[in-house]
Write a protein that holds these residues in place. Structure first.
Motif, PDB file in Angstrom:
ATOM      1  N   VAL A   1      44.435  42.404  44.955  1.00  0.00           N
ATOM      2  CA  VAL A   1      44.656  42.762  43.679  1.00  0.00           C
ATOM      3  C   VAL A   1      43.385  43.598  43.187  1.00  0.00           C
ATOM      4  CG1 VAL A   1      46.164  40.892  43.214  1.00  0.00           C
ATOM      5  CG2 VAL A   1      43.554  40.484  42.869  1.00  0.00           C
ATOM      6  N   LEU A   2      42.263  43.581  43.874  1.00  0.00           N
ATOM      7  CA  LEU A   2      41.196  44.104  43.438  1.00  0.00           C
ATOM      8  C   LEU A   2      40.821  45.596  44.098  1.00  0.00           C
ATOM      9  CD1 LEU A   2      38.561  41.372  42.970  1.00  0.00           C
ATOM     10  CD2 LEU A   2      40.296  42.430  41.229  1.00  0.00           C
ATOM     11  N   GLY A   3      41.630  46.122  45.003  1.00  0.00           N
ATOM     12  CA  GLY A   3      41.649  47.278  45.424  1.00  0.00           C
ATOM     13  C   GLY A   3      41.260  48.570  44.968  1.00  0.00           C
ATOM     14  N   ARG A   4      41.599  48.748  43.648  1.00  0.00           N
ATOM     15  CA  ARG A   4      41.368  49.916  42.924  1.00  0.00           C
ATOM     16  C   ARG A   4      40.340  49.875  41.921  1.00  0.00           C
ATOM     17  NH1 ARG A   4      47.357  52.592  42.301  1.00  0.00           N
ATOM     18  NH2 ARG A   4      47.824  52.255  44.480  1.00  0.00           N
ATOM     19  N   GLY A   5      39.344  48.995  42.144  1.00  0.00           N
ATOM     20  CA  GLY A   5      38.377  48.692  41.188  1.00  0.00           C
ATOM     21  C   GLY A   5      38.507  48.322  39.658  1.00  0.00           C
ATOM     22  N   PRO A   6      39.278  47.237  39.643  1.00  0.00           N
ATOM     23  CA  PRO A   6      39.763  46.798  38.238  1.00  0.00           C
ATOM     24  C   PRO A   6      38.602  46.200  37.298  1.00  0.00           C
ATOM     25  CG  PRO A   6      40.270  45.340  39.625  1.00  0.00           C
ATOM     26  CD  PRO A   6      39.727  46.334  40.289  1.00  0.00           C
ATOM     27  N   THR A   7      38.825  46.137  36.230  1.00  0.00           N
ATOM     28  CA  THR A   7      37.825  45.270  35.297  1.00  0.00           C
ATOM     29  C   THR A   7      38.738  43.880  35.334  1.00  0.00           C
ATOM     30  OG1 THR A   7      37.184  47.236  33.924  1.00  0.00           O
ATOM     31  CG2 THR A   7      36.925  44.797  32.969  1.00  0.00           C
ATOM     32  N   VAL A   8      37.761  42.884  35.479  1.00  0.00           N
ATOM     33  CA  VAL A   8      38.062  41.394  35.565  1.00  0.00           C
ATOM     34  C   VAL A   8      37.602  40.759  34.515  1.00  0.00           C
ATOM     35  CG1 VAL A   8      38.053  39.427  37.138  1.00  0.00           C
ATOM     36  CG2 VAL A   8      38.097  41.623  38.068  1.00  0.00           C
ATOM     37  N   LEU A   9      38.804  40.263  33.683  1.00  0.00           N
ATOM     38  CA  LEU A   9      38.022  39.354  32.581  1.00  0.00           C
ATOM     39  C   LEU A   9      38.084  37.878  33.007  1.00  0.00           C
ATOM     40  CD1 LEU A   9      37.319  38.953  29.714  1.00  0.00           C
ATOM     41  CD2 LEU A   9      40.037  39.197  29.276  1.00  0.00           C
ATOM     42  N   LEU A  10      37.225  37.139  33.098  1.00  0.00           N
ATOM     43  CA  LEU A  10      37.110  35.614  33.485  1.00  0.00           C
ATOM     44  C   LEU A  10      36.943  34.925  31.951  1.00  0.00           C
ATOM     45  CD1 LEU A  10      36.794  33.320  35.706  1.00  0.00           C
ATOM     46  CD2 LEU A  10      34.442  33.934  35.355  1.00  0.00           C
ATOM     47  N   ILE A  11      37.931  34.205  31.831  1.00  0.00           N
ATOM     48  CA  ILE A  11      37.934  33.112  30.365  1.00  0.00           C
ATOM     49  C   ILE A  11      37.517  31.891  30.966  1.00  0.00           C
ATOM     50  CG2 ILE A  11      39.074  32.723  28.188  1.00  0.00           C
ATOM     51  CD1 ILE A  11      40.439  35.335  28.593  1.00  0.00           C
TER      52      ILE A  11
ATOM     53  N   LEU B   1      32.598  38.205  43.275  1.00  0.00           N
ATOM     54  CA  LEU B   1      33.543  38.861  42.632  1.00  0.00           C
ATOM     55  C   LEU B   1      33.245  40.206  42.054  1.00  0.00           C
ATOM     56  CD1 LEU B   1      36.735  38.684  41.228  1.00  0.00           C
ATOM     57  CD2 LEU B   1      35.541  37.361  39.827  1.00  0.00           C
ATOM     58  N   GLN B   2      31.796  40.088  41.402  1.00  0.00           N
ATOM     59  CA  GLN B   2      31.617  41.203  40.682  1.00  0.00           C
ATOM     60  C   GLN B   2      31.319  42.404  41.778  1.00  0.00           C
ATOM     61  OE1 GLN B   2      27.538  40.642  38.949  1.00  0.00           O
ATOM     62  NE2 GLN B   2      27.876  42.090  37.400  1.00  0.00           N
ATOM     63  N   ARG B   3      30.841  42.267  43.060  1.00  0.00           N
ATOM     64  CA  ARG B   3      30.905  43.316  43.931  1.00  0.00           C
ATOM     65  C   ARG B   3      32.154  43.938  44.287  1.00  0.00           C
ATOM     66  NH1 ARG B   3      27.317  39.658  46.265  1.00  0.00           N
ATOM     67  NH2 ARG B   3      28.788  39.127  47.903  1.00  0.00           N
ATOM     68  N   SER B   4      33.328  43.122  43.965  1.00  0.00           N
ATOM     69  CA  SER B   4      34.783  43.585  44.405  1.00  0.00           C
ATOM     70  C   SER B   4      35.358  44.299  43.246  1.00  0.00           C
ATOM     71  CB  SER B   4      35.509  42.221  44.676  1.00  0.00           C
ATOM     72  OG  SER B   4      34.913  41.838  45.699  1.00  0.00           O
ATOM     73  N   CYS B   5      34.828  44.317  41.989  1.00  0.00           N
ATOM     74  CA  CYS B   5      35.520  45.011  40.937  1.00  0.00           C
ATOM     75  C   CYS B   5      34.588  46.256  40.167  1.00  0.00           C
ATOM     76  CB  CYS B   5      35.922  44.065  39.745  1.00  0.00           C
ATOM     77  SG  CYS B   5      34.774  42.926  39.154  1.00  0.00           S
ATOM     78  N   PHE B   6      35.135  46.738  39.412  1.00  0.00           N
ATOM     79  CA  PHE B   6      34.447  47.749  38.788  1.00  0.00           C
ATOM     80  C   PHE B   6      33.432  47.040  37.468  1.00  0.00           C
ATOM     81  CE2 PHE B   6      34.249  50.547  34.765  1.00  0.00           C
ATOM     82  CZ  PHE B   6      33.347  51.669  35.405  1.00  0.00           C
ATOM     83  N   ARG B   7      34.189  46.178  36.813  1.00  0.00           N
ATOM     84  CA  ARG B   7      33.261  45.589  35.819  1.00  0.00           C
ATOM     85  C   ARG B   7      33.723  44.096  35.693  1.00  0.00           C
ATOM     86  NH1 ARG B   7      32.587  49.056  31.629  1.00  0.00           N
ATOM     87  NH2 ARG B   7      30.657  49.682  32.576  1.00  0.00           N
ATOM     88  N   LEU B   8      32.816  43.153  35.367  1.00  0.00           N
ATOM     89  CA  LEU B   8      33.299  41.820  35.394  1.00  0.00           C
ATOM     90  C   LEU B   8      32.753  41.420  34.105  1.00  0.00           C
ATOM     91  CD1 LEU B   8      34.221  39.002  36.572  1.00  0.00           C
ATOM     92  CD2 LEU B   8      31.949  38.838  37.574  1.00  0.00           C
TER      93      LEU B   8
END
Length: 93
Positions: A45-55, A74-81
């Protein structure tokens, strides 16, 4: 908790959770949950560099080093955390 809700008013069901669920109202193990996500889902699910929102409420019972390592992974796997902790203003140190 499905059984606690079956045929009962919600208020009665809520009062029975403490006995039915071992960790009810005691915090989470965010590091362990992130490790499971990172191992089982991140590549899918993180293949295209999404922004991840952790609540989270921020009440963590797990190993702090595991949490640190898995958050970094996780931060290395996404565009923005982005992390939102709902109780950050009420934490007592």
């Amino acid at each position: 908790i499905t059984r606690q809700f079956a045929g009962r008013p919600p208020d009665d069901a809520l009062s029975s959770f403490h006995d039915a669920v071992r960790d009810w109202a005691s915090g989470t193990r965010i590091g362990e949950a992130l490790r499971t996500f990172n191992v089982e889902w991140a590549r899918r699910v993180l293949g295209r560099g999404p922004t991840v929102l952790l609540i989270s409420d921020g009440w963590d019972l797990g190993d702090p080093e595991l949490l640190k390592a898995e958050m970094a992974r996780l931060q290395r796997s996404c565009f923005r955390l982005i992390c939102l902790y709902s109780l950050v203003g009420s934490l007592v140190y």
